[in-house]
Write a protein that holds these residues in place. Structure first.
Motif, PDB file in Angstrom:
ATOM      1  N   VAL A  23       7.905  -9.654  -5.892  1.00  0.00           N
ATOM      2  CA  VAL A  23       6.603 -10.292  -6.103  1.00  0.00           C
ATOM      3  C   VAL A  23       5.451  -9.305  -5.877  1.00  0.00           C
ATOM      4  CG1 VAL A  23       5.048 -12.103  -5.239  1.00  0.00           C
ATOM      5  CG2 VAL A  23       7.479 -12.589  -5.537  1.00  0.00           C
ATOM      6  N   PHE A  24       5.620  -8.353  -4.963  1.00  0.00           N
ATOM      7  CA  PHE A  24       4.585  -7.368  -4.633  1.00  0.00           C
ATOM      8  C   PHE A  24       5.113  -5.950  -4.873  1.00  0.00           C
ATOM      9  CE2 PHE A  24       3.516 -11.094  -2.110  1.00  0.00           C
ATOM     10  CZ  PHE A  24       2.145 -11.207  -2.280  1.00  0.00           C
ATOM     11  N   GLY A  68      -2.051   1.895   3.892  1.00  0.00           N
ATOM     12  CA  GLY A  68      -1.518   1.439   5.171  1.00  0.00           C
ATOM     13  C   GLY A  68      -2.232   0.227   5.735  1.00  0.00           C
ATOM     14  N   ARG A  69      -3.108  -0.382   4.961  1.00  0.00           N
ATOM     15  CA  ARG A  69      -3.838  -1.569   5.423  1.00  0.00           C
ATOM     16  C   ARG A  69      -3.004  -2.819   5.171  1.00  0.00           C
ATOM     17  NH1 ARG A  69      -7.265  -5.461   3.303  1.00  0.00           N
ATOM     18  NH2 ARG A  69      -6.905  -4.644   1.220  1.00  0.00           N
ATOM     19  N   ALA A  70      -2.861  -3.653   6.195  1.00  0.00           N
ATOM     20  CA  ALA A  70      -2.113  -4.906   6.052  1.00  0.00           C
ATOM     21  C   ALA A  70      -2.913  -5.871   5.184  1.00  0.00           C
ATOM     22  CB  ALA A  70      -1.844  -5.526   7.418  1.00  0.00           C
ATOM     23  N   ILE A  71      -2.239  -6.484   4.198  1.00  0.00           N
ATOM     24  CA  ILE A  71      -2.921  -7.445   3.329  1.00  0.00           C
ATOM     25  C   ILE A  71      -2.358  -8.860   3.495  1.00  0.00           C
ATOM     26  CG2 ILE A  71      -3.628  -5.774   1.599  1.00  0.00           C
ATOM     27  CD1 ILE A  71      -1.001  -7.802   0.334  1.00  0.00           C
ATOM     28  N   GLY A  72      -1.202  -8.981   4.138  1.00  0.00           N
ATOM     29  CA  GLY A  72      -0.614 -10.300   4.327  1.00  0.00           C
ATOM     30  C   GLY A  72       0.601 -10.239   5.235  1.00  0.00           C
ATOM     31  N   CYS A  73       0.878 -11.350   5.874  1.00  0.00           N
ATOM     32  CA  CYS A  73       2.041 -11.453   6.759  1.00  0.00           C
ATOM     33  C   CYS A  73       2.829 -12.710   6.407  1.00  0.00           C
ATOM     34  CB  CYS A  73       1.608 -11.527   8.220  1.00  0.00           C
ATOM     35  SG  CYS A  73       0.878 -10.000   8.819  1.00  0.00           S
ATOM     36  N   ARG A 116       0.701 -14.496  -4.192  1.00  0.00           N
ATOM     37  CA  ARG A 116      -0.154 -13.370  -4.602  1.00  0.00           C
ATOM     38  C   ARG A 116      -1.634 -13.768  -4.514  1.00  0.00           C
ATOM     39  NH1 ARG A 116       1.630  -8.795  -6.856  1.00  0.00           N
ATOM     40  NH2 ARG A 116      -0.294  -8.571  -8.062  1.00  0.00           N
ATOM     41  N   ALA A 117      -1.938 -14.983  -4.923  1.00  0.00           N
ATOM     42  CA  ALA A 117      -3.323 -15.453  -4.843  1.00  0.00           C
ATOM     43  C   ALA A 117      -3.780 -15.537  -3.390  1.00  0.00           C
ATOM     44  CB  ALA A 117      -3.463 -16.809  -5.520  1.00  0.00           C
ATOM     45  N   GLU A 118      -2.905 -15.969  -2.499  1.00  0.00           N
ATOM     46  CA  GLU A 118      -3.249 -16.065  -1.073  1.00  0.00           C
ATOM     47  C   GLU A 118      -3.544 -14.689  -0.479  1.00  0.00           C
ATOM     48  OE1 GLU A 118      -3.706 -17.516   2.864  1.00  0.00           O
ATOM     49  OE2 GLU A 118      -3.707 -18.594   0.974  1.00  0.00           O
ATOM     50  N   PHE A 119      -2.718 -13.700  -0.814  1.00  0.00           N
ATOM     51  CA  PHE A 119      -2.854 -12.378  -0.198  1.00  0.00           C
ATOM     52  C   PHE A 119      -3.827 -11.455  -0.934  1.00  0.00           C
ATOM     53  CE2 PHE A 119       1.628 -12.408   1.926  1.00  0.00           C
ATOM     54  CZ  PHE A 119       1.202 -13.419   2.773  1.00  0.00           C
ATOM     55  N   LEU A 120      -3.929 -11.599  -2.250  1.00  0.00           N
ATOM     56  CA  LEU A 120      -4.712 -10.648  -3.040  1.00  0.00           C
ATOM     57  C   LEU A 120      -5.916 -11.266  -3.737  1.00  0.00           C
ATOM     58  CD1 LEU A 120      -1.674  -8.845  -4.724  1.00  0.00           C
ATOM     59  CD2 LEU A 120      -2.950  -8.101  -2.701  1.00  0.00           C
ATOM     60  N   GLY A 121      -6.009 -12.601  -3.726  1.00  0.00           N
ATOM     61  CA  GLY A 121      -7.095 -13.287  -4.423  1.00  0.00           C
ATOM     62  C   GLY A 121      -6.627 -13.829  -5.756  1.00  0.00           C
ATOM     63  N   LEU A 122      -7.381 -14.755  -6.297  1.00  0.00           N
ATOM     64  CA  LEU A 122      -6.985 -15.431  -7.535  1.00  0.00           C
ATOM     65  C   LEU A 122      -6.868 -14.487  -8.719  1.00  0.00           C
ATOM     66  CD1 LEU A 122      -9.012 -18.754  -7.297  1.00  0.00           C
ATOM     67  CD2 LEU A 122      -6.560 -18.444  -7.012  1.00  0.00           C
ATOM     68  N   GLY A 123      -7.630 -13.403  -8.738  1.00  0.00           N
ATOM     69  CA  GLY A 123      -7.584 -12.477  -9.860  1.00  0.00           C
ATOM     70  C   GLY A 123      -6.364 -11.579  -9.864  1.00  0.00           C
ATOM     71  N   ALA A 124      -5.545 -11.613  -8.808  1.00  0.00           N
ATOM     72  CA  ALA A 124      -4.415 -10.691  -8.687  1.00  0.00           C
ATOM     73  C   ALA A 124      -3.102 -11.311  -9.119  1.00  0.00           C
ATOM     74  CB  ALA A 124      -4.299 -10.224  -7.235  1.00  0.00           C
ATOM     75  N   THR A 125      -3.142 -12.382  -9.873  1.00  0.00           N
ATOM     76  CA  THR A 125      -1.908 -13.077 -10.232  1.00  0.00           C
ATOM     77  C   THR A 125      -1.365 -12.663 -11.583  1.00  0.00           C
ATOM     78  OG1 THR A 125      -3.174 -14.884 -11.179  1.00  0.00           O
ATOM     79  CG2 THR A 125      -2.515 -15.114  -8.880  1.00  0.00           C
TER      80      THR A 125
END
Length: 197
Positions: A23-24, A68-73, A116-125
């Motif tokens: 997915v990522f 190295g920045r965390a974007i989601g857990c 993906r929308a939760e971690f990256l925003g709606l435009g990242a799907t």
């Protein structure tokens, strides 16, 4: 002392790890990383107490970008279930850092576009299989609203509770015998992070 290797992940966790990699594909999926590796206190005077409180808190998976920045857990629930208090602590902590949080079970994985929308925003799907429709956007918005309400209720409850008793005599060394960068980031100590190869 006799030791032997063991698997880092259980069967269900392994399934989720592989799914997250699919997915990522443009991110790194790290396993059981303590939250003190990617968050820091706003007030340095509270660093040792916060480290004492948070040093045992980790998520099953942390997604990071190339910097190295965390974007989601992600936490994987199994038969033992994650306690509500543990979940709310992570939700509140990660929300303050603008890091997404998702709790799931290996048998019921969400739609790729939703996480993906939760971690990256709606435009990242765009790289997900299912297109984001008006109905899908509504579902994501509803999910975000529920999470926000849950966090605010928890904040309201925790503000009415007495402050936690924090011990100040904690060592700045991690369990691995290395200096921890939670109280003072390594760069500010004059130490340099190892270069990438």
């Amino acid at each position: 002392m006799a030791v032997q290797p063991r698997a880092m992940l259980g069967r269900g966790e392994l399934r989720v790890w592989r799914w997250l990699q699919d997915v990522f594909p443009e991110h790194h999926v790290m396993v059981k990383l303590p939250v003190t590796r990617f968050c820091k206190p706003r007030d340095r005077s509270a660093a040792e107490g916060l480290f004492n409180m948070l040093s045992g808190v980790y998520c099953t998976f942390t997604l990071a970008d190339d910097t190295g920045r965390a974007i989601g857990c992600v936490d994987v629930m199994d038969l033992r279930r994650l306690s509500r208090g543990n979940r709310q602590l992570k939700q509140n902590l990660l929300a303050q850092c603008h890091i997404g949080y998702w709790l799931l079970t290996p048998d019921v994985l969400p739609e790729a576009w939703a996480i993906r929308a939760e971690f990256l925003g709606l435009g990242a799907t765009e790289s997900s299989a299912a297109p984001l429709t008006d109905s899908a956007e509504l579902q994501v918005a509803r999910h975000n609203l529920v999470e926000t309400l849950d966090r605010r209720r928890s904040d309201r409850r925790s503000s009415q509770m007495a402050p936690l008793d924090i011990n100040s005599g904690i060592s700045r060394f991690t369990d691995w015998g290395q200096l921890d960068s939670f109280p003072i980031p390594l760069e500010e100590r004059g130490e340099h992070a190892p270069s990438r190869r």
